[in-house]
Design a protein around this motif. Structure first.
Motif, PDB file in Angstrom:
ATOM      1  N   VAL B  31       0.860  -1.187   0.000  1.00 16.00           N
ATOM      2  CA  VAL B  31       0.000   0.000   0.000  1.00 16.00           C
ATOM      3  C   VAL B  31       0.894   1.233   0.000  1.00 16.00           C
ATOM      4  O   VAL B  31       1.813   1.348   0.809  1.00 16.00           O
ATOM      5  N   LYS B  32       0.634   2.140  -0.921  1.00 13.79           N
ATOM      6  CA  LYS B  32       1.470   3.322  -1.138  1.00 13.79           C
ATOM      7  C   LYS B  32       1.879   4.013   0.174  1.00 13.79           C
ATOM      8  O   LYS B  32       1.029   4.347   0.993  1.00 13.79           O
ATOM      9  N   GLY B  33       3.174   4.185   0.334  1.00 17.87           N
ATOM     10  CA  GLY B  33       3.660   4.948   1.485  1.00 17.87           C
ATOM     11  C   GLY B  33       3.857   4.128   2.740  1.00 17.87           C
ATOM     12  O   GLY B  33       4.351   4.648   3.737  1.00 17.87           O
ATOM     13  N   THR B  34       3.457   2.853   2.729  1.00 19.19           N
ATOM     14  CA  THR B  34       3.676   2.030   3.923  1.00 19.19           C
ATOM     15  C   THR B  34       5.089   1.450   3.903  1.00 19.19           C
ATOM     16  O   THR B  34       5.764   1.463   2.876  1.00 19.19           O
ATOM     17  N   MET B  35       5.523   0.962   5.043  1.00 18.05           N
ATOM     18  CA  MET B  35       6.913   0.519   5.212  1.00 18.05           C
ATOM     19  C   MET B  35       6.964  -0.835   5.907  1.00 18.05           C
ATOM     20  O   MET B  35       6.295  -1.050   6.913  1.00 18.05           O
ATOM     21  N   VAL B  36       7.771  -1.726   5.358  1.00 20.97           N
ATOM     22  CA  VAL B  36       8.107  -2.969   6.058  1.00 20.97           C
ATOM     23  C   VAL B  36       9.441  -2.728   6.751  1.00 20.97           C
ATOM     24  O   VAL B  36      10.428  -2.401   6.081  1.00 20.97           O
ATOM     25  N   VAL B 151      -1.246   6.563  11.709  1.00 25.39           N
ATOM     26  CA  VAL B 151      -1.371   6.655  10.254  1.00 25.39           C
ATOM     27  C   VAL B 151      -1.627   8.089   9.818  1.00 25.39           C
ATOM     28  O   VAL B 151      -2.527   8.746  10.350  1.00 25.39           O
ATOM     29  N   ARG B 152      -0.811   8.563   8.914  1.00 28.24           N
ATOM     30  CA  ARG B 152      -1.057   9.862   8.274  1.00 28.24           C
ATOM     31  C   ARG B 152      -0.884   9.649   6.787  1.00 28.24           C
ATOM     32  O   ARG B 152       0.180   9.248   6.330  1.00 28.24           O
ATOM     33  N   TRP B 153      -1.960   9.908   6.052  1.00 25.53           N
ATOM     34  CA  TRP B 153      -1.959   9.542   4.635  1.00 25.53           C
ATOM     35  C   TRP B 153      -1.180  10.580   3.836  1.00 25.53           C
ATOM     36  O   TRP B 153      -1.739  11.457   3.204  1.00 25.53           O
ATOM     37  N   GLU B 154       0.137  10.453   3.860  1.00 23.96           N
ATOM     38  CA  GLU B 154       1.032  11.417   3.233  1.00 23.96           C
ATOM     39  C   GLU B 154       1.080  11.185   1.723  1.00 23.96           C
ATOM     40  O   GLU B 154       0.993  10.055   1.252  1.00 23.96           O
ATOM     41  N   MET B 155       1.263  12.245   0.978  1.00 24.68           N
ATOM     42  CA  MET B 155       1.355  12.097  -0.466  1.00 24.68           C
ATOM     43  C   MET B 155       2.769  11.700  -0.887  1.00 24.68           C
ATOM     44  O   MET B 155       2.965  10.825  -1.707  1.00 24.68           O
ATOM     45  N   THR B 163       6.281   8.196   6.385  1.00 23.37           N
ATOM     46  CA  THR B 163       5.572   7.022   5.878  1.00 23.37           C
ATOM     47  C   THR B 163       4.113   7.110   6.311  1.00 23.37           C
ATOM     48  O   THR B 163       3.790   7.756   7.311  1.00 23.37           O
ATOM     49  N   THR B 164       3.257   6.472   5.533  1.00 24.35           N
ATOM     50  CA  THR B 164       1.817   6.519   5.798  1.00 24.35           C
ATOM     51  C   THR B 164       1.519   5.984   7.203  1.00 24.35           C
ATOM     52  O   THR B 164       0.737   6.551   7.941  1.00 24.35           O
ATOM     53  N   GLU B 165       2.153   4.876   7.530  1.00 27.36           N
ATOM     54  CA  GLU B 165       2.046   4.338   8.887  1.00 27.36           C
ATOM     55  C   GLU B 165       3.432   4.430   9.511  1.00 27.36           C
ATOM     56  O   GLU B 165       4.430   4.153   8.850  1.00 27.36           O
TER      57      GLU B 165
END
Lengths: 487, 487
Positions: B31-36, B151-155, B163-165
């Protein structure tokens, strides 16, 4: 605050709710089914977590973190898996709020092209990543665990036992052979058994789940099952052999030593905040919690008993070196200086399940002693100050052993072997686990569930189906099995 | 695997991305912007977390857990707060998936009555709970922290930095007086400074944020700011004095000692996985990471050097007691037995920033010695086997001190005091922090940002505005301030 709770014998469910509240463990959050874990409850979880994390790491696993969001399309990859979770997902569809005429609304222009699922469990996401990480036999085994929150949009929720969001660890491993995956599944179940028995003093049954009860997407599931004091079962940890199901769904192959492509084998396994429910219901009594010493936030609570400021000063001074040696011996100790009566404090800490109460008053100081009171038995012991650490450490061990022995006796005397379905129905109604023959069909399992409310808990590892008949159909038993009502 | 990275001097941003990838710290999720966060990166985070958690607990705070879901209506309670976060929320609107014609779709019948926000931060939820928990002055102060994902839905996202999360700790405290809340805000900033400087070896500036840069809903925000090796700033921790804003929004009052109702005072504060970005960019070089020893997943990596199985056996035997004493001294040690060349391993562990490399070959064994190589300086030292623990512990301390001193020198020599706006513009373009006068208006701050790309980082606690003029308007300065380009 620490007034009594509903007696267990009167209404076990009300007892549970009272204890969770009055011991200050948790309460409901504003969104339906969510849970706020309060500091005392969280300290308990933190101690459980630390113990389990240590065992997971010792056995060669490492921690990582996978995102909370799963694309809907990933989620759909494994057919049985998605079927198991589709009806209880939190689905993110938009990403902006805006104010219109003073109302805060969801901005329709922020609709996502593909909806995103808040993870109910992470297999699909993990295996999408493992596809990138695994190429060769040298990349295997891959042994990863994560501590995370997950969301299952449950309709009926109860604190710790079933909440919309809960905390857990989920392990996800990848292996080169079916045997290695099976060995891992068994290894983890043994870790969970040790967590329950050696850390939480909760005896458990170990075995395999039926086809109906196994994890959605697993080849088979092993579980630990504990008996609560109302004689119902609580599944306290599960370890799944996923076979090649997720490897197939995400096309995860590896090159073996002979340069051939093979499909990877998988396991997953988890223990959640639900296990706190087991701690409460396996040990608690009508005075409240009885916490297993190894995870109790406080192992000793000190209640100073004084009538005036002068006495208080004397006790403070006397206590200081005692607190220091307890701290140096890693005994988690709390002194209750609140301006409340000793009786109030006794009740309050009994409710909170602190294993040992240490009373200390002017007369004790004169005699160079303290009074230790065990939460599990109520027994009082007078201890010379010089012996405190030794006695406290010994007593904590004894309390662990006693809680375990009590729970084991209780469980053993409430597992009934029978071959009569009439007796089965009666016992299920009155409370208890049934150990009996089963013909191995889902049809029989479902009929029993329908007629009695009991579910198949596990096929115990030490089953012996020889000469047994199915409790329901009377046919030769394929398995010996445990049935019970369950949380 | 451990081939080189883009040199910092060529393209710092590419260098950063290369290092995050090649050191195996993290990668993007689906999912866009998420990080493993991969195991090596997560071990680093776990060590940072453990150090910070210890400091937070030592100063009297306890951990708890609040739900991830916030009702939309709660979120709307504090006007500035919602304005700050409304445009980057993940919004849950439905709770079921269903399959229609083979497609998995969102079940329209599962639409929630009230939408639910995935927490971007937890003030609103926490204060809705605090309203229930706080009645009297005896309930104060309330000092709670939680470790959680938000979670912040960053562009535009970058691993660790945005990161989104992300993972973080967020503290939320409630106090009886404005002074106590202010003291808490300062206390926490000092903990953050110690985390950065004493644990991560990153020197920081401490001070107050401007009105524009402060937290949405705060009275004022304090922050620690670090300088990266490209001379840009990275805000690494923030501590907010929330005044009575959230108490008012959620009507949280308490009865004081004189039986009068008063409004509660609040603080909140956080450090996130972003700080890993600071560790990477404050210390890293063209060979990769240089990890501060106190949080490095491995403090020592052992590279055995051998030509055949016989030599390997001899080294194994020789190493065993060395590994035992290192373990007993709590030195995190890893032996690299992979079937790769020593040169490959040197590069790989340099990339991963392990503070000390221990080389050991047949000749070293003959001489009863090992070779230690420092990652920070590249210096080699030959050490007698009996002295290993002492030398390693000393060297780890030296590496910490050296990393800190290097970063401090670098920061000091790149903070430029000036009263010329032309020089300001030139320095911002070339890289560096500006320390200058500012007239205190948001208007000036925004114009500077627009014209130069530099933002107001902080008004340092040791500011001295006397005799200074505003760098932009030439008016008498209200504050001395730090401007810089920032992450």
């Amino acid at each position: 605050m620490s007034k009594g709770v509903t007696p267990q014998s009167k209404n076990f469910s009300a007892w549970y709710n009272d204890v969770v509240k009055k011991a200050d463990l948790a309460e409901h959050g504003p969104v339906k089914g969510t849970m706020v874990i309060k500091p005392y409850g969280f300290a308990l979880w933190d101690n459980i977590k630390e113990a389990l994390d240590g065992m997971i790491k010792e056995s060669g696993h490492t921690n990582a973190y996978f995102p909370i969001f799963i694309p809907k399309s990933f989620f759909a990859q494994e057919a049985k898996h998605v079927k198991g979770f589709a009806k209880e997902c939190a689905i993110v569809t938009h990403t902006r709020l805006k104010t219109v005429d003073g109302d805060l609304i969801v901005d329709p222009e922020s609709k996502l092209e593909e909806e995103v699922i808040v993870r109910p469990t992470s297999e699909t996401l993990v295996w999408a990543m493992y596809k990138k990480w695994i190429q060769s036999y040298r990349d295997l085994p891959l042994l990863i665990n994560q501590w995370a929150n997950v969301v299952r949009w449950e309709m009926r929720t109860r604190l710790f036992l079933r909440t919309t969001e809960f905390l857990w660890q989920e392990g996800h491993t990848a292996h080169a052979t079916a045997q290695e995956a099976e060995d891992e599944t068994v290894l983890i179940l043994e870790i969970y058994r040790r967590l329950a028995e050696e850390i939480l003093a909760i005896p458990v049954l170990t075995g395999r789940k039926t086809e109906i009860e196994k994890f959605a997407g697993a080849e088979h599931t092993y579980a630990i099952e504990a008996m609560m004091r109302d004689k119902k079962a609580l599944q306290s940890g599960t370890s799944h052999n996923l076979g090649q199901n997720f490897a197939k769904a995400f096309n995860v192959t590896f090159q073996n030593k002979d340069n051939q492509e093979e499909m990877v084998y998988a396991t997953s396994w988890g223990v959640s905040t639900r296990i706190i429910g087991a701690v409460i219901m396996a040990h608690g009594d009508d005075k409240g919690l009885r916490l297993p010493p190894k995870v109790a936030p406080f192992q000793v609570v000190v209640i100073p008993i004084y009538r005036n400021a002068k006495q208080k000063k004397i006790i403070e001074k006397y206590l200081n070196p005692i607190l220091t040696i307890l701290k140096n011996s890693s005994v988690r100790t709390n002194v209750d200086w609140r301006e409340e009566s000793p009786g109030f404090k006794f009740n309050d800490w009994e409710m909170k399940g602190v294993p040992i109460r240490m009373e200390i008053g002017p007369r004790d100081i004169e005699n160079n002693q303290v009074v230790l009171v065990r939460r599990d038995t109520g027994n009082k012991t007078i201890v010379q100050t010089d012996d405190i650490v030794e006695k406290v450490l010994q007593m904590l061990n004894d309390i662990h052993d006693n809680l375990f022995a009590e729970a084991l006796d209780f469980m053993k005397s409430n597992i009934i072997k029978t071959d009569s379905y009439d007796e089965f129905k009666k016992i299920i109604k009155d409370g208890g686990f049934i150990r009996c023959g089963w013909d191995g069909t889902s049809e029989t399992e479902l009929k029993i569930k329908e007629e009695t409310g009991a579910t198949a808990r596990i096929i115990p590892f030490d089953e012996n189906a020889k000469n047994l008949k199915c409790i329901y159909t009377g046919k030769p038993a394929k398995h010996e099995i445990i049935f019970a009502k369950a949380y």
